[in-house]
Design an enzyme around this catalytic site. Sequence first.
Site: not given
Ligand code: NAP
Length: 260
Positions: A152, A165
């Site tokens: 991130s 986080y």
């Molecule tokens: P998201 O749409 O909230 O997706 C998160 C994913 O992680 C979902 O598939 C979620 O499953 C899964 N997850 C969360 N808790 C879990 C658990 N306890 N067990 C199994 N699976 C779990 O967000 P995203 O933005 O795509 O995030 C993906 C990654 O990118 C994360 O590591 C996040 O920190 C990172 N990230 C995101 C951004 C951004 O701007 N969006 C920026 C930097 C880093 P469910 O759908 O079942 O909850």
Amino acid sequence: MHAQSSELFSLQGRTALVTGANTGLGQAIAVALAQAGADIIAAGRTEPVETAAQVAAAGRTLHFVRADFAAGGAARATADVAAAAAALAPHGRIDILVNNAGTIRRADSLDVTEEDWDAVVNTNLKSLFFLSQAVARGMAERGAGKIINVASLLSFQGGIRVPAYTASKSAVAGLTRALANEWAQQGINVNALAPGYFETNNTAPLRDDPVRAPAILARIPAGRWGTPADLAGAAVFLASRASDYVHGIVLPVDGGWLAR
Ligand code: NAP
């Protein structure tokens, strides 16, 4: 002999285990890897129905392993996930691991609870480490593998009201380097992607915030938030032969945020 550049990015014959592939960045990464030729094993707590359809449209298979990465007993649970994934994989092995599943809890640091802390750190860091360990055992035996952690901007910066986080994602950057140091000699590339501000569930509260949303947008040199497909090229690069001599990097895909 060196591969042609057209072959450098091919994932034909490979299998990728992608966590949290049902939505957001994990979905975009899984689909991009499938379009490059990889079969997908998705691990997470929600069945990736939409992702499976997109992977099938790319002519590849997707199997699902149910897993909750926030739960205790991460070492045992992730070893079970790795074993189930290898059993489902078309060639019986995982060639690429994408540690994407992650969660965020927003609160002032004075109000963060132990439950919030554990949920975030277990999911984003502890399960990531033990799943990497479990999958790397097979990779080390074969002398080949690609591990991609999703870090991130808060692997580099402090962030606002997300201390667990930030702690977890800063640790993911350090762990990426630590594992790269150990496993490069076994033919395993360990690297990370550092997405900037992307339009996913994770950032919905920020995009709905009338103060934070315009402030974030104004600071992104590219002048827009990322869409999940913006991560596809970097994910395929780190999963493919094209990155065989790349170890321990945290690659920002952030519209220029960190350059600012
Ligand atoms: P998201 O749409 O909230 O997706 C998160 C994913 O992680 C979902 O598939 C979620 O499953 C899964 N997850 C969360 N808790 C879990 C658990 N306890 N067990 C199994 N699976 C779990 O967000 P995203 O933005 O795509 O995030 C993906 C990654 O990118 C994360 O590591 C996040 O920190 C990172 N990230 C995101 C951004 C951004 O701007 N969006 C920026 C930097 C880093 P469910 O759908 O079942 O909850």
